[in-house]
Design an enzyme around this catalytic site. Structure first.
Site, PDB file in Angstrom:
ATOM      1  N   GLU A 108     -23.528  60.411 115.684  1.00 32.29           N
ATOM      2  CA  GLU A 108     -23.291  59.148 116.362  1.00 32.29           C
ATOM      3  C   GLU A 108     -24.481  58.830 117.272  1.00 32.29           C
ATOM      4  OE1 GLU A 108     -19.945  59.304 118.990  1.00 32.29           O
ATOM      5  OE2 GLU A 108     -20.686  61.112 119.972  1.00 32.29           O
ATOM      6  N   ASN A 149     -11.256  56.425 115.421  1.00 30.15           N
ATOM      7  CA  ASN A 149     -11.127  56.895 116.804  1.00 30.15           C
ATOM      8  C   ASN A 149     -10.680  55.728 117.678  1.00 30.15           C
ATOM      9  OD1 ASN A 149     -11.360  58.062 119.333  1.00 30.15           O
ATOM     10  ND2 ASN A 149     -13.610  58.008 119.352  1.00 30.15           N
ATOM     11  N   GLU A 165     -19.073  59.953 124.654  1.00 28.04           N
ATOM     12  CA  GLU A 165     -18.420  59.505 125.889  1.00 28.04           C
ATOM     13  C   GLU A 165     -17.930  60.691 126.709  1.00 28.04           C
ATOM     14  OE1 GLU A 165     -17.132  55.404 123.640  1.00 28.04           O
ATOM     15  OE2 GLU A 165     -15.604  56.924 124.058  1.00 28.04           O
ATOM     16  N   GLY A 203     -21.060  50.737 119.825  1.00 28.71           N
ATOM     17  CA  GLY A 203     -20.587  49.544 120.528  1.00 28.71           C
ATOM     18  C   GLY A 203     -21.617  48.456 120.706  1.00 28.71           C
ATOM     19  N   LYS A 223      -9.884  55.739 120.750  1.00 32.56           N
ATOM     20  CA  LYS A 223     -10.301  55.879 122.153  1.00 32.56           C
ATOM     21  C   LYS A 223      -9.101  55.581 123.063  1.00 32.56           C
ATOM     22  CE  LYS A 223     -15.035  54.944 120.800  1.00 32.56           C
ATOM     23  NZ  LYS A 223     -16.349  54.392 121.162  1.00 32.56           N
ATOM     24  N   HIS A 230     -17.717  64.163 121.697  1.00 28.80           N
ATOM     25  CA  HIS A 230     -18.046  62.738 121.590  1.00 28.80           C
ATOM     26  C   HIS A 230     -18.993  62.345 122.712  1.00 28.80           C
ATOM     27  CE1 HIS A 230     -17.562  58.370 121.492  1.00 28.80           C
ATOM     28  NE2 HIS A 230     -17.091  58.521 120.259  1.00 28.80           N
TER      29      HIS A 230
END
Length: 262
Positions: free
Chosen positions: A174, A12, A106, A180, A14, A104
């Site tokens: 996830e 991914n 985010e 991160g 992003k 996701h």
């Protein structure tokens, strides 16, 4: 009876790499992986570029006969109409996108996507023959308050509402607290949650679907830890973020079979 599931390593990107950078990256990754396991189909590799890169990457994959699957990072719940900035599943299908990331963390956090919105997007993907990669996961606060697997299992139950037993899906766990951070979940933590998610798939879609559906782990995945995750029976691959932007590192993740007895 056990079902063999082809491992899926998904990158991914992003909001990184413009279309020119995407060409250079895919070419480098392809050459780095020459003679790697994915060439014989034992590992599936998928890349998920930004929307502006998809056509360019599709053209490169087709022209150079690169054995990468192509995916998108989001999809509209609508098929067409006055929805400025949205991307229809019909568009993705025409661009040979085999996969699309849905839900996701985010998107859930920054765009306030609810479980119901995620479920609608799953249906949109399936309508157009695009395999949804359904992301579920919990924050550190969720983990402390509700315990392991409760929040991701609940998210998946809603996402699978109305999904047919024979539909092809991928699920990605996830843990938001790991993304991160450089601090991944332990392999045992990943296994416990992935096993619970497979139970949810079984309850919503049936035992056969649960046996064949790939469940990925995502959250600070790197070449140094991928083998430990892939030893777990219910972890069928990885959704890789930052490490998928470094060709040598992503290639090393894809080559996990060199380091794990599977």
């Amino acid at each position: 009876m056990a079902v063999a599931r082809t491992p899926l390593i998904a990158g991914n990107w992003k909001m990184n790499l413009d279309h020119l950078q995407a060409v250079a990256f895919v070419q480098k990754l392809h050459w780095t992986l020459k003679d790697a396991a994915h060439e014989d189909g034992s590992v599936e590799v998928a890349v998920f570029p930004p929307f502006t890169d998809i056509r360019t990457v599709q053209t490169l994959i087709d022209a150079d006969k690169i054995s990468f699957a192509l995916g998108a990072q989001d999809i509209s719940s609508h098929d067409s109409g006055a929805y400025t900035g949205e991307i229809s599943g019909a568009f993705l299908s025409k661009l040979s996108c085999g996969y699309v990331i849905i839900g996701h963390s985010e998107r859930r956090e920054y765009h306030a996507e609810s479980d119901e919105v995620v479920a609608a997007k799953v249906q949109a993907a399936l309508r157009h023959g695009v395999v949804p990669v359904i992301c579920v996961g919990e924050t550190a606060e969720d983990l402390e308050k509700f315990g392991a697997s409760a929040v991701p299992a609940g998210q998946l139950e809603v996402a699978l509402s109305g999904v047919a037993a024979d539909a092809e899906i991928v699920v990605a766990y996830e843990p938001v607290w790991a993304i991160g951070s450089g601090q991944a979940a332990t392999p045992q933590q990943a296994q416990d949650v992935c096993a619970k998610l497979r139970e949810v798939i079984a309850s919503k879609m049936g035992a056969d679907a649960a046996a064949k559906t790939r469940v990925l782990y995502g959250g600070s995945v790197k070449s140094a830890n991928i083998a430990s995750f892939m030893r777990e029976p219910d972890v069928d691959g990885a959704l890789v973020g930052g490490a998928s932007l470094v060709a040598d590192e992503f290639a090393a993740i894809i080559r996990f079979q060199k380091h794990v007895g599977v």
